[in-house]
Design an enzyme around this catalytic site. Structure first.
Site, PDB file in Angstrom:
ATOM      1  N   ASN A 142       0.853  -1.189   0.000  1.00 26.39           N
ATOM      2  CA  ASN A 142       0.000   0.000   0.000  1.00 26.39           C
ATOM      3  C   ASN A 142       0.889   1.239   0.000  1.00 26.39           C
ATOM      4  O   ASN A 142       1.523   1.555   1.002  1.00 26.39           O
ATOM      5  CB  ASN A 142      -0.915  -0.006   1.230  1.00 26.39           C
ATOM      6  CG  ASN A 142      -1.938   1.111   1.206  1.00 26.39           C
ATOM      7  OD1 ASN A 142      -1.843   2.046   0.405  1.00 26.39           O
ATOM      8  ND2 ASN A 142      -2.920   1.029   2.077  1.00 26.39           N
ATOM      9  N   ASN A 147      -6.260   6.396  -1.150  1.00 26.00           N
ATOM     10  CA  ASN A 147      -7.203   5.753  -2.082  1.00 26.00           C
ATOM     11  C   ASN A 147      -7.683   4.395  -1.574  1.00 26.00           C
ATOM     12  O   ASN A 147      -8.245   3.608  -2.339  1.00 26.00           O
ATOM     13  CB  ASN A 147      -6.583   5.623  -3.482  1.00 26.00           C
ATOM     14  CG  ASN A 147      -5.306   4.784  -3.503  1.00 26.00           C
ATOM     15  OD1 ASN A 147      -5.117   3.907  -2.668  1.00 26.00           O
ATOM     16  ND2 ASN A 147      -4.429   5.061  -4.453  1.00 26.00           N
ATOM     17  N   ASP A 148      -7.496   4.110  -0.287  1.00 20.66           N
ATOM     18  CA  ASP A 148      -7.925   2.819   0.254  1.00 20.66           C
ATOM     19  C   ASP A 148      -9.431   2.609   0.096  1.00 20.66           C
ATOM     20  O   ASP A 148      -9.892   1.515  -0.218  1.00 20.66           O
ATOM     21  CB  ASP A 148      -7.560   2.716   1.731  1.00 20.66           C
ATOM     22  CG  ASP A 148      -6.053   2.558   1.948  1.00 20.66           C
ATOM     23  OD1 ASP A 148      -5.334   2.373   0.943  1.00 20.66           O
ATOM     24  OD2 ASP A 148      -5.611   2.620   3.104  1.00 20.66           O
ATOM     25  N   GLY A 167      -6.041  -2.726   0.541  1.00 19.67           N
ATOM     26  CA  GLY A 167      -5.480  -1.407   0.278  1.00 19.67           C
ATOM     27  C   GLY A 167      -4.217  -1.368  -0.543  1.00 19.67           C
ATOM     28  O   GLY A 167      -3.672  -0.286  -0.808  1.00 19.67           O
ATOM     29  N   ASP A 169      -1.873  -1.101  -3.724  1.00 17.95           N
ATOM     30  CA  ASP A 169      -2.156  -0.273  -4.900  1.00 17.95           C
ATOM     31  C   ASP A 169      -0.930  -0.149  -5.796  1.00 17.95           C
ATOM     32  O   ASP A 169       0.135  -0.721  -5.521  1.00 17.95           O
ATOM     33  CB  ASP A 169      -2.672   1.109  -4.472  1.00 17.95           C
ATOM     34  CG  ASP A 169      -1.739   1.813  -3.492  1.00 17.95           C
ATOM     35  OD1 ASP A 169      -0.532   1.492  -3.467  1.00 17.95           O
ATOM     36  OD2 ASP A 169      -2.217   2.688  -2.741  1.00 17.95           O
ATOM     37  N   ASP A 334      -6.893 -14.225 -19.328  1.00 22.02           N
ATOM     38  CA  ASP A 334      -7.516 -15.099 -18.340  1.00 22.02           C
ATOM     39  C   ASP A 334      -8.408 -16.138 -19.018  1.00 22.02           C
ATOM     40  O   ASP A 334      -9.005 -15.870 -20.063  1.00 22.02           O
ATOM     41  CB  ASP A 334      -8.340 -14.227 -17.382  1.00 22.02           C
ATOM     42  CG  ASP A 334      -8.937 -15.007 -16.245  1.00 22.02           C
ATOM     43  OD1 ASP A 334      -8.161 -15.637 -15.507  1.00 22.02           O
ATOM     44  OD2 ASP A 334     -10.166 -14.979 -16.090  1.00 22.02           O
ATOM     45  N   GLU A 363      -4.091 -18.321 -20.263  1.00 23.21           N
ATOM     46  CA  GLU A 363      -4.253 -19.299 -19.190  1.00 23.21           C
ATOM     47  C   GLU A 363      -4.856 -20.568 -19.796  1.00 23.21           C
ATOM     48  O   GLU A 363      -6.018 -20.598 -20.175  1.00 23.21           O
ATOM     49  CB  GLU A 363      -5.165 -18.757 -18.090  1.00 23.21           C
ATOM     50  CG  GLU A 363      -5.316 -19.720 -16.927  1.00 23.21           C
ATOM     51  CD  GLU A 363      -6.333 -19.265 -15.898  1.00 23.21           C
ATOM     52  OE1 GLU A 363      -6.213 -19.667 -14.731  1.00 23.21           O
ATOM     53  OE2 GLU A 363      -7.260 -18.500 -16.264  1.00 23.21           O
TER      54      GLU A 363
END
Length: 621
Positions: A142, A147-148, A167, A169, A334, A363
């Protein structure tokens, strides 16, 4: 891939997916992509425009080198799709697109064409010279507590809950780039960073609610640009995780779909059967194939219909936009087989047309090489299918590694598993372009599997860093982090110690690691830094010998260098007869072990290897 706990997601009734009117004033709510570039290989650009009644408007524009080719009205009058032709003569600049209603009412939108980055089309993607580091941003570090929690985003900070947002980032990632560079990392793969505005379990961001915006809790688009710039300064390649099989139920278009077939809809909720084998099985019933591809991955993840040409164009352009905008070096897709196969083939072709040397890894979660190899670009498939996917993920080798170092050698077990897995390499079109790994964010931590055994850690990572392919490690392996799949994804994906202010210790520094963790870190660092400067490991020929007495021996060789790797997976010391390896040893008289930093003479014709020990010998004359 990740899913959200179904017990905390409201049931999604399909009446929710009906085409409804968006309660807004007459204005453009969305226009995507919001800008583009001149000088692209493909001169076609399709814009998605969304706003109340926009389908009743007629677009016009006047800009040198840009022409309006077609207008597509769809069943929902709140959408309009327009095709532009951007000629090679077009210059960067801004121009107006005017949308006019029959009654004379006008909406004017200012559109911009930008200059491309210098040598953008010649960018070089990740390859077998790289070691890739995978991290989950919310659980890594973090760097900006402001910006949490963000107004307008459904889920707020809750680090006390294993499935909450903790949190981490982009600022936190940037803060640790020097750490990654020192470790020897040359490529960075972050799990998705795009907005995921689901109410619960959004930390993994595999349920995307906005394809053009980085989640504000990660720092937004500007922070991602900064990450790209800082990676380039350290010669670390940046790989973006993309998800096209499904979006989030919270995606803005789910409240007002452009077309009924934008997502796969069913009379009642239908989950994918997750039977990937049905796509390759010549005997599979169509109903089973359809449920695999058209069923939803999860109740909160609507399945996108990539046979819809407007949607597929949107997704293709979105990928190109991110490569150009963020100066990407690669893409990880993905759940690749879950997507429409033909649509993804067009996607890969479009990307490689714009960026011939970009690398894309999909994947491909299968247990055997035959199924995985099917998805690699230019594979010699009986049905003629070409995925245009350059790189695949070697899950067969992953499953072999999970067991190989825990077993004594028998006919099929122990390090024989590694030998057997690699013996299927005849199936692959490009042996150097295969992603290899011992763990990732969806698997159990390998150190839990190995029960924290440091010597097995060294054996496994010696193999991972010296065999063929592109090695990928998962954040925390360098400090022996553990996590059990049986505890649930959130509990398995624990925070990196030291990534948060106030953490009891900081494992990003030697002072914050215990002796065992520092031994693991230093071992891996030595291995990665050595690998970085040895092309023989990147693309040299691999020659391996049938394991005997728990010892697996193989060589990597090119015109300049030969390296001999020895893995003794047993408890007992072994004495190897070098005559068995004369084909590769030839007139070499000694070897320098880069791990022990000792020179070893071959004059006796024997090589002694301690139990649970690996050797990497640079052969000398």
């Amino acid at each position: 891939m990740s899913t959200v706990n179904k017990s905390i997601i409201p049931i999604l009734f399909f009446s929710f997916l009906s085409l409804t009117s968006f309660a807004a004033k007459s204005k453009i709510e969305k226009l995507e992509p919001g800008f583009w570039w001149v000088g692209m290989e493909n001169p076609n650009l399709q814009l998605l425009i969304y706003g109340e009644g926009i389908g009743s408007y007629q677009p016009t524009l006047h800009y040198p080198g840009v022409s309006l080719k077609a207008v597509h009205n769809v069943e929902n009058n709140n959408y309009l799709f327009i095709d532009l032709w951007i000629d090679k003569s077009a210059k960067a600049g801004q121009f107006e697109i005017t949308f006019t209603k029959p009654n004379g009412k006008e909406i004017v939108y200012q559109y911009e064409l930008k200059e491309r980055r210098e040598n953008s089309a010649k960018r070089q993607g990740f390859d077998s010279s790289d070691v890739m580091y995978l991290l989950m941003p919310d659980r890594f570090a973090n760097g900006n507590s402001e910006n949490d929690s963000v107004e307008g985003m459904a889920e707020k900070l809750n680090r006390d809950h294993y499935d909450g947002r903790h949190g981490g980032d982009i600022a936190g990632i940037i803060n640790q780039l020097d750490y990654l560079e020192d470790l020897g990392i040359t490529a960075l793969w972050s799990t998705p960073l795009l907005e995921d505005n689901e109410e619960r379990g959004s930390y993994h961001t595999y349920a995307i609610s906005d394809y053009y915006n980085i989640d504000a809790r990660y720092g937004g688009n500007e922070a991602y640009l900064k990450l790209s710039e800082e990676c380039k300064k350290r010669e670390i390649k940046l790989i973006k995780d993309m998800v096209f099989n499904h979006c989030a139920s919270a995606h803005w278009w789910m409240k007002d779909l452009p077309q009924k077939d934008w997502v796969h809809q069913h009379d009642e909720y239908t989950n994918s059967n997750h039977r990937k084998s049905t796509l390759l099985d010549p005997h599979a019933a169509q109903v089973d194939k359809t449920q695999f591809t058209d069923g939803w991955f999860d109740i909160s993840m609507p399945d996108l219909n990539q046979q819809n040409e407007l949607l597929m164009t949107y997704l293709i352009q979105n990928s190109i936009w991110w490569v150009e905008y963020a100066n990407l070096d690669g893409i990880r897709m993905d759940t690749h087989p879950y997507n429409d196969a033909q649509g993804m083939s067009k996607w890969g072709e479009a990307l490689l047309t714009e960026y011939p040397h970009l690398n894309i890894v999909g994947e491909t979660w299968y247990k055997n090489a035959a199924d995985i190899a099917y998805w690699q670009k230019d594979a010699l498939n009986a049905d003629g299918y070409n995925s245009n996917l350059p790189c695949v993920m070697d899950f067969q080798l992953f499953f072999a590694m999970e067991k190989a170092f825990l077993e004594a050698q028998e006919w099929e077990n122990g390090v024989v598993r590694l030998y057997k897995s690699l013996s299927a390499d005849y199936l692959y079109k490009d042996l150097n372009n295969i992603l290899i790994f011992s763990e990732n964010h969806d698997t159990q931590r390998i150190m839990s599997t190995l029960k924290g055994d440091l010597e097995k850690f060294k054996l496994m990572n010696t193999f991972l860093m010296t065999t063929r392919g592109i090695p990928q490690i998962y954040a925390g392996i360098e400090i022996l982090m553990e996590g059990k799949k049986s505890d649930g994804d959130g509990k398995m994906r624990i925070d990196f110690p030291g990534g948060w202010e106030g953490d009891e210790r900081n494992a990003f520094s030697a002072e914050g690691r215990n002796d065992k963790e520092n031994e693991a870190f230093n071992f891996l660092r030595k291995l990665l830094q050595w690998r970085k400067i040895n092309p023989v490991i990147h693309n040299g020929k691999l020659t391996h010998y049938i394991p005997e007495n728990d010892v697996y021996v193989y060589f990597r060789s090119n015109k300049e260098k030969t390296v001999m790797v020895v893995l003794n997976n047993g408890e007992a010391k072994q004495e190897l007869s070098l005559g068995r390896f004369s084909e590769k040893i030839k007139d070499f008289t000694k070897g320098y072990d880069i791990l022990s930093e000792q020179s070893i003479s071959f004059s006796t014709g024997k090589l002694e290897v301690k139990g649970n020990t690996s050797m990497i010998l640079e052969l000398k004359k």
